[in-house]
Structure formats: structure tokens, C-alpha cells
Design a protein around this motif. Structure first.
Motif, PDB file in Angstrom:
ATOM      1  N   VAL A 192       2.814  -8.386  -6.055  1.00  0.00           N
ATOM      2  CA  VAL A 192       3.474  -8.758  -4.792  1.00  0.00           C
ATOM      3  C   VAL A 192       3.038  -7.781  -3.696  1.00  0.00           C
ATOM      4  N   PRO A 193       3.043  -8.220  -2.437  1.00  0.00           N
ATOM      5  CA  PRO A 193       2.659  -7.306  -1.365  1.00  0.00           C
ATOM      6  C   PRO A 193       3.755  -6.260  -1.136  1.00  0.00           C
TER       7      PRO A 193
ATOM      8  N   PRO B  92      -0.266  -2.420  -2.004  1.00  0.00           N
ATOM      9  CA  PRO B  92      -0.391  -2.298  -0.539  1.00  0.00           C
ATOM     10  C   PRO B  92      -1.135  -3.503   0.061  1.00  0.00           C
ATOM     11  N   ALA B  93      -0.785  -3.837   1.315  1.00  0.00           N
ATOM     12  CA  ALA B  93      -1.304  -5.074   1.931  1.00  0.00           C
ATOM     13  C   ALA B  93      -2.824  -5.195   1.816  1.00  0.00           C
ATOM     14  N   GLY B  94      -3.559  -4.120   2.152  1.00  0.00           N
ATOM     15  CA  GLY B  94      -5.039  -4.192   2.143  1.00  0.00           C
ATOM     16  C   GLY B  94      -5.543  -4.569   0.756  1.00  0.00           C
TER      17      GLY B  94
ATOM     18  N   LEU C 294      -3.193 -12.928   2.866  1.00  0.00           N
ATOM     19  CA  LEU C 294      -3.022 -12.446   4.244  1.00  0.00           C
ATOM     20  C   LEU C 294      -1.674 -12.918   4.785  1.00  0.00           C
ATOM     21  N   ASP C 295      -1.393 -14.179   4.568  1.00  0.00           N
ATOM     22  CA  ASP C 295      -0.138 -14.760   5.039  1.00  0.00           C
ATOM     23  C   ASP C 295       1.065 -14.041   4.445  1.00  0.00           C
ATOM     24  N   LEU C 296       0.996 -13.794   3.139  1.00  0.00           N
ATOM     25  CA  LEU C 296       2.160 -13.237   2.447  1.00  0.00           C
ATOM     26  C   LEU C 296       2.367 -11.760   2.762  1.00  0.00           C
TER      27      LEU C 296
END
Ligand SMILES: NC(=O)c1ccc[n+]([C@@H]2O[C@H](COP(=O)([O-])OP(=O)(O)OC[C@H]3O[C@@H](n4cnc5c(N)ncnc54)[C@H](OP(=O)(O)O)[C@@H]3O)[C@@H](O)[C@H]2O)c1
Length: 317
Positions: free
Chosen positions: A180-181, A244-246, A274-276
Motif C-alpha cells: 500500500v502507498p 513510499p510513494a516513489g 500514481l492515482d493511489l
């Protein structure tokens, strides 16, 4: 009183097939648009009429609309190879159908748009070619709003039986973990039959305006709640692994490439990652409740349980 006659486009798809069932349950006569290449399995055994229609092509439009009171336009393309493909179906196709509906004397036209047409929380507009094409479809359909009762519904993420998009997520979670982000924004999904029920209200209640009406559960969920819901649905503990997002976006891109090689749908792709991780997709559903007396009835955990049960029943899980 004669039953209302409804044309449901996209009837062979995930959402459209639920829309067809909801309208049949409401006592309507349903005509389903199909294409020569469509997989008809969700329509088998249903008391519906079929008509061939491709919204990229004007031929067949007027025949499909003969005797129709209401159109629920659920046909759309959510994964296209080129930007032009999105626009041909979701924008020009929607406009072509709306224009033909006006000419055929249809009284109400319910357009299934998307929250993607609004764009993510805090942004001024859509952020993807898909979202831009859905927004353009709304704008073009609105050119006819003086001549037909147009209702624009904007669902957030829809899930439920027959959905193939989120199936890989259930399959991954079935192994006991879910990437999960980290700190990812909340999610506000909606169960398919709730959306289908809303299309009946939008088609039948006294006209309450064009909207756009956001369609989602009333509350949003964090990823820990999604993992807990999947644990209940799958009957095993699903551990969420925050990334982490990246790295989450890189993982989405890598999974997409890997899945392409084996011609399978990835559990995550770059766009969804990217959206999530970067974008919130929440909305205030009060306008929809006020206009149609509608609120989603199936909360996330129950919806995930029902979806997993269905996936197991048909052998997808
Ligand atoms: N799923 C979601 O989370 C979500 C969220 C918000 C909004 N929406 C919107 O809901 C609608 C349905 O989405 P879905 O998830 O149910 O997608 P889906 O399962 O892929 O179904 C798409 C349907 O549209 C039909 N279609 C595609 N191109 C067409 C064309 N050129 N002419 C006529 N019919 C065409 C397909 O027919 P074939 O069977 O012949 O391919 C299929 O019946 C779309 O408008 C989408 O933008 C979906």
C-alpha cells in the motif's frame, strides 16, 4: 401503464450488466447494446432485447433508439492504447448517442461519467487522458441538455462481482500481503449494485437537474481498513506493507511491464499506482442524496466479502 423502455449501453460490461439487472428488477423493458465482438455471458438468461451498436459509428444508432424512453449510457473505455481511443468512445461517442437520443425523442439520458472527469481532490480538472475524455463527454452531452433531461453521474472507484480490474488485488491479498502507498490518501469506493440502483432512481424520479452527481459511499477508508476488509473477505490475515510513494509508482510500472510479458492484468499498474499514492479521490455525496434520496447501502467490508464470495463461486479466486 406500459413499462418504461430503457436502452442500456455497455450492457455486456461490469457496471452495465448490473444496471441491466437493476432496471429489470424495477419492471422496465430493457434493450441492451452489444457489439459483434462482445462477450455476452452476463446477459445470458435475462429477458432483454439486444441491439448492435458501436458508439464510434453512427450507423445503428437510430434503430437502437426506436421506442426508447430512457437511455442509460454505461458504455465507455477505461483502458485504451491511445489517447484518441479514449476520446473516440468516451467523448465523441457519448455526444453522438446523446444527439441521436434527442432526435429519437428520448425523454431522459443518464450519462455514466466518472469522478476522473472532475479530477482528484484539490485539483482544478482531470489529470489523465481517461479523465479528460470523460469530461469532454460530459461537456458535449451538455450541448443537448435543453432538449433531453440529461443526468450526469460521476462514480468513484466501482467494485463488485464481475469486475476484472480489482481481481488481481484480491489474488495478491490472498497470499497474505498487500503493498500500500505509505500515507496514501483515503479511498471512497462504491459497490456496483449501489450504482446500478442509483441509475434506476436517476432514470425514473422527477427530474432533479443535470448534476454532475458524485457517486460513492458516504465515507472514505484508509488502507488499513481496506486490508482489514480483505482479511474478512479472504478469510485470512492480510498484512499491509506500506511503501513510499516513489517506490510504489516504480513498483506499479514494473508490475505492468511484467504482466505485459505474460499477457496478464497486473495487480497494480503505473497509472493506478500514481492515482493511489498521490491523489485523493473523495467526494461529498450530499447532492446525490438530496436529488435521488440515494445513499450507498453496501459498506466496504460487506462489499469486499460479497465480491470475494462471487469470485470464488465462479472460480476466479
Ligand atoms: N469501473 C469503475 O471503477 C468505473 C468508475 C467510474 C466510472 N466508470 C464508467 O462506467 C462505465 C462502465 O465501466 P466498466 O468498468 O463497466 O467497464 P467495462 O467492464 O470495460 O465495460 C465497458 C462496456 O462498454 C462497452 N463499449 C466499449 N466501447 C464501446 C463502443 N465503442 N461502443 C459501444 N459499446 C462500447 C463494452 O462493450 P464490449 O463488451 O463489446 O467490449 C462494455 O459493455 C464506463 O463509462 C466507465 O467510464 C467505471
Amino acid at each position: 401503464m406500459t413499462a418504461r423502455r430503457v436502452l442500456v449501453t455497455g450492457a455486456t460490461g461490469f457496471l452495465g450488466s448490473h444496471v441491466v439487472e437493476a432496471h429489470l428488477e424495477a419492471g422496465c423493458r430493457v434493450r441492451c447494446s452489444v457489439r459483434s465482438t462482445s462477450d455476452l455471458r452476463w446477459l445470458e438468461g435475462l429477458d432483454v432485447e439486444r441491439v448492435e451498436l458501436d458508439v464510434r459509428d453512427a450507423s445503428g444508432l437510430s434503430d437502437a433508439l426506436v421506442g426508447i424512453d430512457t437511455v442509460v449510457h454505461a458504455a465507455g473505455i477505461t483502458r485504451a492504447t491511445t489517447e484518441a481511443d479514449y476520446f473516440r468512445v468516451n467523448a465523441t461517442g457519448a455526444a453522438r448517442l446523446a444527439e441521436a437520443a434527442v432526435k429519437a425523442g428520448v425523454s431522459r439520458f443518464v450519462l455514466i461519467s466518472s469522478l476522473a472527469a472532475r479530477g482528484p481532490d484539490g485539483m482544478a480538472g482531470p489529470v489523465s487522458p481517461y479523465g479528460e475524455s470523460k469530461r469532454r463527454g460530459e461537456d458535449l452531452a451538455r450541448l443537448f441538455e435543453e432538449r433531453v433531461e440529461l443526468v450526469v453521474l460521476r462514480p468513484g472507484g466501482i467494485y463488485g462481482p464481475r469486475d476484472t480490474e480489482l481481481l488481481p488485488l484480491f489474488q495478491t491479498a490472498g497470499r497474505g500481503w498487500l503493498m500500500v502507498p505509505a500515507g496514501g490518501p483515503p479511498l471512497q469506493p462504491v459497490y456496483a449494485t449501489d450504482v446500478a440502483r442509483l441509475t434506476v432512481a436517476a432514470a425514473t424520479l422527477p427530474y432533479a437537474g443535470v448534476g454532475p452527481f458524485p457517486v460513492a459511499e458516504e465515507r472514505a477508508y484508509g488502507w488499513d481498513e481496506v486490508a482489514a476488509g480483505l482479511s474478512s473477505a479472504l478469510g485470512r490475515r492480510v498484512r499491509s506493507i506500506p511503501v513510499p510513494a516513489g517506490a510504489f509508482i516504480l513498483a506499479g510500472a514494473a508490475l505492468e511491464r511484467g504482466a505485459r510479458l505474460v499477457r496478464r492484468r497486473p495487480p497494480l499498474d503505473r497509472r493506478r499506482a500514481l492515482d493511489l499514492s498521490r491523489h485523493g479521490w473523495t467526494c461529498d455525496t450530499r447532492p446525490t442524496r438530496d436529488a435521488f434520496g440515494w445513499r450507498a447501502q453496501v459498506p466496504l467490508e460487506a462489499g469486499l466479502v460479497r465480491t470475494a464470495e462471487w469470485y470464488r463461486r465462479v472460480g476466479w479466486l
